[in-house]
Design an enzyme around this catalytic site. Structure first.
Site, PDB file in Angstrom:
ATOM      1  N   ASP A  71      -3.455   2.666   2.323  1.00 35.28           N
ATOM      2  CA  ASP A  71      -2.667   3.179   1.200  1.00 35.28           C
ATOM      3  C   ASP A  71      -3.297   2.709  -0.104  1.00 35.28           C
ATOM      4  O   ASP A  71      -3.897   1.623  -0.161  1.00 35.28           O
ATOM      5  CB  ASP A  71      -1.217   2.678   1.276  1.00 35.28           C
ATOM      6  N   ASP A  95       0.399  10.981   2.813  1.00 34.09           N
ATOM      7  CA  ASP A  95       1.828  10.859   2.534  1.00 34.09           C
ATOM      8  C   ASP A  95       2.265  11.887   1.490  1.00 34.09           C
ATOM      9  O   ASP A  95       3.333  12.496   1.603  1.00 34.09           O
ATOM     10  CB  ASP A  95       2.166   9.455   2.009  1.00 34.09           C
TER      11      ASP A  95
END
Length: 199
Positions: free
Chosen positions: A148, A178
């Protein structure tokens, strides 16, 4: 003479482009940033902030090693179902193109994070707070961590706001995959809910 691609091929190309973008960003972050390193993009409002998570989207965790296997199997089943569903919907002339695009965004996002879980533990060394990852191995198949990097600490809630005071408005760090899942889902809910209500 221009070649006209079928709807299925165009959706496949869209999905592949999204997955490639996701993986290029993740590999660049994984191999050029140390864990916890932050690079300001728009001051403190938008940062590239490298973290890894063992679980679900936006850094949520789920049940240790066994939970990780179950989560990855669930993702694979969901990806398989979405792929089958899109293939079935393409054959129906009455299905809006927007529905297919929204589902493709979700499917591509799911695949992007599946790749991390399946393979990153096998092909990269462990990221640390001192060193960047290189080719190597840090975890078995299906136990890789999801990379991330997008962080938007837009503001801190004033202390007088009950339950939120002192906390950052949007704390999760997330990735491109995401974003694909979230944008696809929001788009379908806002603009194509009638289609799914009928389905």
């Amino acid at each position: 003479m221009a070649v006209r691609l079928s709807k299925g091929v165009r959706l496949l190309l869209l999905g592949l482009v999204l997955v490639v973008i996701d993986q290029v960003i993740k590999v660049l972050v994984k191999t050029h940033m140390t864990l916890g390193e932050s690079i300001p993009v728009l001051g403190n409002w938008f940062q590239l902030f490298f973290v890894e998570n063992k679980g679900m989207a936006f850094g949520m965790a789920f049940g240790g090693v066994i939970g990780k296997y179950l989560l990855t199997l669930f993702r694979l089943a969901l990806f398989g179902f979405l792929t089958w569903w899109i293939s079935a919907l393409i054959k129906r002339e009455t299905v809006p193109t927007g529905v297919l695009v929204g589902l493709t965004l979700i499917t591509a996002g799911a695949l992007g994070n599946i790749i991390d879980c399946l393979f990153y533990g096998l092909i990269f060394s462990e990221s640390t707070f001192q060193t960047v990852a290189t080719l190597g191995s840090y975890a078995p198949f299906m136990q890789g961590k999801v990379v991330d990097m997008f962080y938007f600490p837009l503001w801190v809630w004033p202390d007088w706001v009950p339950g939120l005071g002192g906390h950052i408005f949007f704390e999760p760090v997330f990735n491109f995959a995401d974003s694909c899942v979230t944008c696809g889902a929001i788009y379908l809910i806002l603009f194509h809910w009638k289609f799914f209500a009928k389905e």
